[in-house]
Design a protein around this motif. Structure first.
Motif, PDB file in Angstrom:
ATOM      1  N   ILE A  15       0.809  -1.805  -0.253  1.00  0.00           N
ATOM      2  CA  ILE A  15       0.055  -0.234   0.064  1.00  0.00           C
ATOM      3  C   ILE A  15       0.883   1.097  -0.106  1.00  0.00           C
ATOM      4  O   ILE A  15       1.775   1.562   0.597  1.00  0.00           O
ATOM      5  CB  ILE A  15      -0.721   0.117   1.281  1.00  0.00           C
ATOM      6  CG1 ILE A  15      -2.132  -1.344   1.466  1.00  0.00           C
ATOM      7  CG2 ILE A  15      -1.891   0.661   1.084  1.00  0.00           C
ATOM      8  CD1 ILE A  15      -2.602  -1.476   2.500  1.00  0.00           C
ATOM      9  N   VAL A  25      -2.611   0.261  -4.488  1.00  0.00           N
ATOM     10  CA  VAL A  25      -2.622  -0.503  -3.590  1.00  0.00           C
ATOM     11  C   VAL A  25      -1.541  -1.295  -4.558  1.00  0.00           C
ATOM     12  O   VAL A  25      -2.229  -1.894  -5.965  1.00  0.00           O
ATOM     13  CB  VAL A  25      -3.734  -1.595  -3.407  1.00  0.00           C
ATOM     14  CG1 VAL A  25      -3.613  -2.984  -2.693  1.00  0.00           C
ATOM     15  CG2 VAL A  25      -4.483  -1.169  -2.177  1.00  0.00           C
ATOM     16  N   VAL A  78      -6.875  -2.243   2.141  1.00  0.00           N
ATOM     17  CA  VAL A  78      -6.483  -1.082   2.790  1.00  0.00           C
ATOM     18  C   VAL A  78      -6.929  -0.775   4.450  1.00  0.00           C
ATOM     19  O   VAL A  78      -7.084  -0.372   5.711  1.00  0.00           O
ATOM     20  CB  VAL A  78      -7.246   0.214   2.267  1.00  0.00           C
ATOM     21  CG1 VAL A  78      -6.892   1.457   3.216  1.00  0.00           C
ATOM     22  CG2 VAL A  78      -5.891   0.036   0.711  1.00  0.00           C
TER      23      VAL A  78
END
Length: 215
Positions: A15, A25, A78
């Motif tokens: 990330i 990502v 995330v």
């Protein structure tokens, strides 16, 4: 802007943080690193979370010890890194609660059947609901050990021994009945056939013995 390259290994993502908020990502492969950007690598591989042995009360308020394992994987990296500093502990707590709720409604006799009595499908679904909000998919909850109190284990051994002894006694009785039945049948045959009875007697006489038969 200058770039350097870095590698993301298979089975993980990186990330990108160009500021406070997460950005791209990046999947497996070689990538350019932007100046000033930070990267957090997250594994997407399956993992096992071990739930330590805990003491839980059954429906009769008898304490038993139960341990489990949770098979899981990250599906939203995330959410996984942004929602909590310790997402695995959220799953751990959800598994503990599910395990306690499942055991609390079962009797000691049901738990003596070990994992077959525990509703693992419902437990998995309950833990999955708690983990979904943290980017984690729960694949399975497996009950490892169900440890009954020592006195219950001793009683179970005594019952098993009694059953084994009873079975052995039954087999001995069956053998005795079969032997008696065979002897009775043999006696009936000899009674109905005198010549056969004489022959049987002769066969049983020791060698060298003089025998006189009155026919």
């Amino acid at each position: 802007m200058l770039f350097t390259r870095f590698q993301v290994e298979p089975g993980e993502v990186a990330i990108e943080y160009a500021g406070a908020a997460p950005g791209r990502v990046l999947g497996a492969g070689a990538h350019r690193r932007a100046r000033g950007a930070a990267y957090r690598h997250v594994s997407l591989r399956e993992s096992l979370l071990m739930i330590d042995t805990q003491e839980i009360l059954t429906s009769e308020q008898i304490p038993v010890k139960v341990s489990a394992a949770v098979r899981m994987r990250v599906v939203d990296p995330v959410l996984y890194v942004e929602r909590s500093d310790a997402p695995e502990m959220v799953v751990y707590l959800a598994a503990q609660v599910a395990l306690r709720e499942a055991v609390a409604v079962l009797s000691l006799e049901e738990l003596a059947q070990r994992t077959s009595a525990l509703p693992v499908a419902e437990m998995t679904a309950a833990v999955a609901r708690g983990a979904a909000g943290y980017g984690i998919e729960v694949l399975a909850v497996t009950v490892k050990d169900v440890i009954l109190p020592a006195e219950v284990r001793r009683a179970a051994v005594a019952v098993a021994a009694a059953k084994a002894e009873g079975q052995a006694a039954l087999e001995r009785a069956r053998a005795e009945v079969a032997a008696l039945r065979a002897a009775a049948n043999g006696a009936k045959i000899l009674a109905e056939n005198p010549a056969l009875a004489h022959l049987r007697m002769i066969e049983n006489v020791p060698a060298g013995t003089q025998l006189t038969l009155n026919l």
